[in-house]
Design a protein around this motif. Structure first.
Motif, mmCIF file in Angstrom:
data_model
loop_
_atom_site.group_PDB
_atom_site.id
_atom_site.type_symbol
_atom_site.label_atom_id
_atom_site.label_comp_id
_atom_site.label_asym_id
_atom_site.label_seq_id
_atom_site.Cartn_x
_atom_site.Cartn_y
_atom_site.Cartn_z
ATOM 1 N N GLY B 59 0.821 -1.210 0.000
ATOM 2 C CA GLY B 59 0.000 0.000 0.000
ATOM 3 C C GLY B 59 0.852 1.255 0.000
ATOM 4 O O GLY B 59 0.515 2.254 0.627
ATOM 5 N N ASP B 80 -5.483 -0.229 -0.300
ATOM 6 C CA ASP B 80 -5.337 -1.376 -1.210
ATOM 7 C C ASP B 80 -4.933 -0.879 -2.592
ATOM 8 O O ASP B 80 -5.728 -0.283 -3.305
ATOM 9 C CB ASP B 80 -6.668 -2.125 -1.279
ATOM 10 N N ASP B 101 -9.664 -0.074 -3.326
ATOM 11 C CA ASP B 101 -10.657 0.036 -2.247
ATOM 12 C C ASP B 101 -11.477 1.320 -2.332
ATOM 13 O O ASP B 101 -12.208 1.648 -1.403
ATOM 14 C CB ASP B 101 -9.940 -0.030 -0.896
#
Lengths: 411, 411
Positions: B59, B80, B101
């Motif tokens: 990340g 993410d 995400d």
């Protein structure tokens, strides 16, 4: 002694003096910090939207930004900037300014300071930067030739006198960077095109091609494949396919228009301004009130002509190729015309000001900046509405150059 | 009193105390100045040669520079980042990171800090930035739709649920910026292409075009004229000429190869990677070991096919168009092939490492960076010699994005 040496009193004494000292130090520190931060904040910024405007008479550059359309700073002391041109370092931080007096100056756009300056010739007409950004090349009229410099230090690396096959020294025009640490240029008097391989920058290798009579400027297409030189001594253009091995120059668009009844030429077109749009080349016709449209996919045949208000000087495609903007030689240098490349028609005639010298699109083409030499200003147009959206004061502005040029060939 | 108040003594007293104070202040000031200057010097640099490498599992972003080919900094906390993509502000200072995400994060490349972050959807697949740099658009799978944000503040401006003509909400793919503050995108389930005019960003206007079955990705050509969507549900592509009024989608390359005996598809090609070179489009054929070459000037007819080592994923043209580089789906994802576009032949097959996920050219194409996910490194190639010239460690790297994208359409 005891009294004065008791820890308590000492502490109190230190406390009082210390407070004063700390107070003053803090104040000084804060002032210093504020000053530094202000200087720092000025210099900490992205450089993708920066550019320069040449103030030719004053020997000065304006540093501008195209997001808010403002002037950020000025830089003086650049010498004779008539006909000056500019290229940018690959990090878009430094401008290399080629002055008419042979001055080559490296300007830091973030601090607005000159970091290096050399007088490298007596009469210079521009330059280029290599694909990898490590070499700067200057093209000189006097003494005629090409000189290579280290882009970081401006240390001279190589000197190529432009001695043609006739054994005489020629003026150099149309210098452009090519893929693979190479450059192309044209020799006016000897009618040659040179392809210069600078892989070893202290020992560049030159391939000499006979081009035609009096090439007066040249350009490389945005893909780095084609090098074109305009010919002043005959009616046509010289073309080199740089993908061909060995490369050769051939004649195209012979008899395109200077032919039978040439008009007086008020100002030579600038070929660097030639535009590629929708796969076609849009070329200013010397001396005629026309732009020629030629098709590279069909042997560079002429496919159309567009009638214009005057003799074109710069013919520039909006980055998406939908529009071509044209400015003109005297007495039409108050006019700018916009061509729609889909219909090949002039869709707008603007009269922005007196002495329109140069134009530059923002990187993605939503706006165009133009310089109004005789009205001492720069104007910005929205290229969708064709409305003027900003005006900046400038002292006899000529060239306008944005940092996106760092990432394109032939710019 | 008299003694203590004589100017001489006062001056002397001030001299002693003052010296001390000045000494301490100077020391503190110097420390402060050094600290600030160090911070400042790090942040004062051009941004034209910057880029980011996505470390998907961690990340995290690496901030890199392509001149010295080094890592400058890392930025954590981006959520993410599988399938993350990145666009850049027009000043090339900020990266907008679209996480899987639904996180949309604005990262300052100069200070290596997150300046804004919003969670704007549940499942997002990328985004775009408008021609003028003022709007950021996100394309979302869930809830299916497009959202517009102020590029400076990430304030939400508009929400366009992707409800097709079938009345159901679709996944959005193939979002791209167009000239004139517009975007194009495709709706997977409802088979539509949307042209979004965001002149008024709080009230965007949508033109809906029926496109074909299951458009799975899309791209706009570098000149902003053509929008293409790959179709998963049928054998062909959808094409929109954005210069046409009103625009329409039509089918091209029908039966190009999935046809009779479709191979299993190991990984969908990425159409953003489709390449325009020498006026031709170089397209990955879904499921086949081939690149198709199509000619926009002849109605997008297929003019050639080039056989390859595997199923192509990214097909990317070097900026000058002389080479096309291709990476592949499993089990050939250790391979990269280089096509010479002049001869249309594979001139080199490289096996750089395991899990080649993405490739990015430097702005003028002298080098190519590629990510080796399974070997935890990024490799840099000289595109002239095809030799590896640098290796940088990276934690499961996926996408590589350079700031020059700020100045190009569809990037």
């Amino acid at each position: 002694m005891a009294d004065r040496s008791t820890p308590g009193r000492q502490a109190a004494g230190r406390g009082a003096t210390g407070k004063l000292i700390r107070g003053i130090a803090a104040a000084l520190g804060a002032m210093l910090a504020a000053t530094l931060l202000a200087a720092c904040a000025t210099a900490v910024r992205g450089t993708g939207d920066l550019g320069v405007v040449v103030e030719r008479a004053a020997g000065r550059l304006q540093i501008v930004e195209t997001t808010g359309m403002t002037r950020l700073a000025t830089v003086d002391g650049l010498g004779d900037l008539s006909h000056a041109s500019v290229v940018f370092s690959r990090d878009a931080r430094y401008a290399y300014v080629f002055g008419r007096d042979g001055g080559l100056t490296r300007v830091d756009l973030l601090t607005a300071r000159i970091t290096r300056r050399v007088l490298q010739a007596g009469n210079s007409i521009g330059g280029a930067i290599s694909q990898d950004g490590r070499l700067v090349a200057a093209q000189n009229y006097a003494p005629g030739g090409i000189r290579l410099f280290d882009a970081q230090t401006l240390e001279p690396l190589a000197d190529l006198p432009a001695i043609g096959n006739d054994g005489r020294r020629a003026k150099v025009v149309g210098l452009a960077d090519l893929p693979g640490r190479r450059f192309a240029a044209s020799l006016f008097e000897s009618g040659e095109i040179w392809i210069i391989d600078a892989s070893d920058p202290r020992h560049p290798q030159v391939t000499r091609l006979p081009a035609g009579s009096e090439p007066y400027d040249g350009l490389v297409t945005p893909d780095g494949r084609w090098y074109l030189a305009g010919l002043f001594g005959e009616d046509g253009l010289a073309l080199v396919d740089l993908w061909q091995t060995p490369p050769q120059a051939r004649r195209i668009l012979s008899g395109y228009g200077r032919g039978d009844t040439p008009l007086p030429v008020y100002k030579m077109p600038h070929l660097r301004g030639w535009a590629m749009a929708q796969g076609m080349a849009w070329l200013p016709a010397i001396g005629r009130h026309e732009v020629l449209v030629a098709d590279p996919a069909r042997g560079w045949q002429q496919t159309a002509r567009v009638a214009l208000a005057g003799q074109p000087v710069f013919v520039m495609a909006r980055p998406d190729g939908r529009q071509v903007w044209v400015n003109f030689a005297f007495p039409h240098n108050d006019t700018v015309q916009v061509i729609d490349t889909a219909t090949r028609e002039v869709v707008r005639t603007l009269r922005p000001c007196r002495g329109v010298l140069h134009m530059e699109f923002t990187p993605k083409g939503e706006a165009l900046w133009l310089s109004c030499r005789d009205d001492n200003r720069v104007e910005v147009y929205d290229t969708a509405s064709l409305a003027r959206i900003a005006t900046l004061p400038a002292d006899n502005p000529s060239g306008i150059f944005f940092t996106a040029r760092a990432q394109r060939f032939g710019m």
